[in-house]
Motif scaffolding. Sequence first.
Motif, mmCIF file in Angstrom:
data_model
loop_
_atom_site.group_PDB
_atom_site.id
_atom_site.type_symbol
_atom_site.label_atom_id
_atom_site.label_comp_id
_atom_site.label_asym_id
_atom_site.label_seq_id
_atom_site.Cartn_x
_atom_site.Cartn_y
_atom_site.Cartn_z
ATOM 1 N N LEU A 142 -14.675 49.087 77.422
ATOM 2 C CA LEU A 142 -15.633 48.646 78.001
ATOM 3 C C LEU A 142 -15.480 47.115 78.489
ATOM 4 O O LEU A 142 -15.899 47.035 79.678
ATOM 5 C CB LEU A 142 -16.673 48.510 76.777
ATOM 6 N N ASN A 176 -15.788 46.341 82.520
ATOM 7 C CA ASN A 176 -16.575 45.221 82.936
ATOM 8 C C ASN A 176 -16.051 44.560 83.726
ATOM 9 O O ASN A 176 -16.392 43.731 84.624
ATOM 10 C CB ASN A 176 -16.994 44.708 81.847
ATOM 11 N N LYS A 203 -20.187 51.787 78.695
ATOM 12 C CA LYS A 203 -21.375 51.360 77.584
ATOM 13 C C LYS A 203 -21.761 52.410 76.632
ATOM 14 O O LYS A 203 -21.983 52.337 75.436
ATOM 15 C CB LYS A 203 -22.283 50.954 78.274
#
Length: 414
Positions: free
Chosen positions: A272, A276, A293
Amino acid sequence: MFGPSLCLFPFISRLGALLTVVPVAFALFAAPGVASANIDDYRLSEGDVLTFDFLDDDELPVTLTVTSDGDVQFPLIGDVRVEGLTLGDAVERLRSEFQTRDILKHPKISLNVASFRPIYVLGEVKNPGSFAYVPGLTVRQAIGLAGGTQTATTNPGDRVVARARLRGEMDGAQSEIVHEAIYAARLLAQLEGREVIDMKDVPDAAKPYLEDISARAVMEIEQRILDTDRENTKAQIDILTEGIYEAEQGLKILDDLKIQQEEIVEMNLRDLERVNTLRKRELNTESDLSRAKANTSNEKSRLLEIVAEMSRSRRELGSLKLELSKLKADRTRDILEKLQERELAINKLLAARKSAEEQFYLLAAVAAEEAKKGTISFTYEVRRNRDGSQRSEMADLVAPLLPGDVVYVGIAGI
């Protein structure tokens, strides 16, 4: 010799507000030639039934009993100890209780004895036991309540029947002693987890009676009971033990899963973070970030489910262990309680057999005494509790009795 009995008459009339405490009067009945009993001789005790009344209301008197603790549950004030008090003293104590507790300032009350505790007639009478006390009761009347003396109206044929009955009581008690003794030995074998009953565990007081042929039959039955109990107990323990083992193994598996899931969650968190970072540089799409997510959230949820399942499994394991411990503790307690019951039962049976044996041989002695003297004379002993101690005095047939007295009838010279 004891003085006469007390006959209670309530000296109570409803005088309304003029009375604060109502006195109680006794009438004394004395047999000719016997000194009068002092009024202080009569003290309330366990078993006395009292009537209590408020004189300034329209309610009927209530009936109350002196308990084994010497207390009486009175209206409004509850338990009050009256054992050992005269009625006058009891009234004064009640009056003080009502005033001290600010319940009544000027209590108008009455207290009477409705029925007395019983008297007891023992020894050489046909029906020994307890009998209701009535005022003016004498030794002669008490013996009459017990059916008369054991040998006063018997003939040789009656004594043969009586001896046969006593022999039956002796044999019956002996059989019960044998059963209770082997029962106790079986309980000890259960307590110690042994497979076979050991006759050395039989209570010493009962060992002389185990030569009876019936002991072998009782032994076989008790051994079968022991075998059945061992099988049942083992089955219950095995089931619980297996459940505990499975719960422990399940916890181990869940613990391994938890470790694996924690690693998966850690990997998803790193992924993640990477997605990101790429998203901030616009090197991937918003969908990629949302998917990362979602995956991370799902794996965290899975980890929480495993943790919750481990918690449930621990509770189940604890319950199984507690149940196993309780099973063993309850079984031990039950065996110990039954052992105490066996000891008490054996002591009672030994006393009953001894009593029957004494009466059996006493009848023979009486027959011999009758043949030698041609007549029988009796002795009368009255035992009375006074000031917390028991006193015994010889009495004659016209001696009056008090509530709770014990009359013992014996044969002179035996």
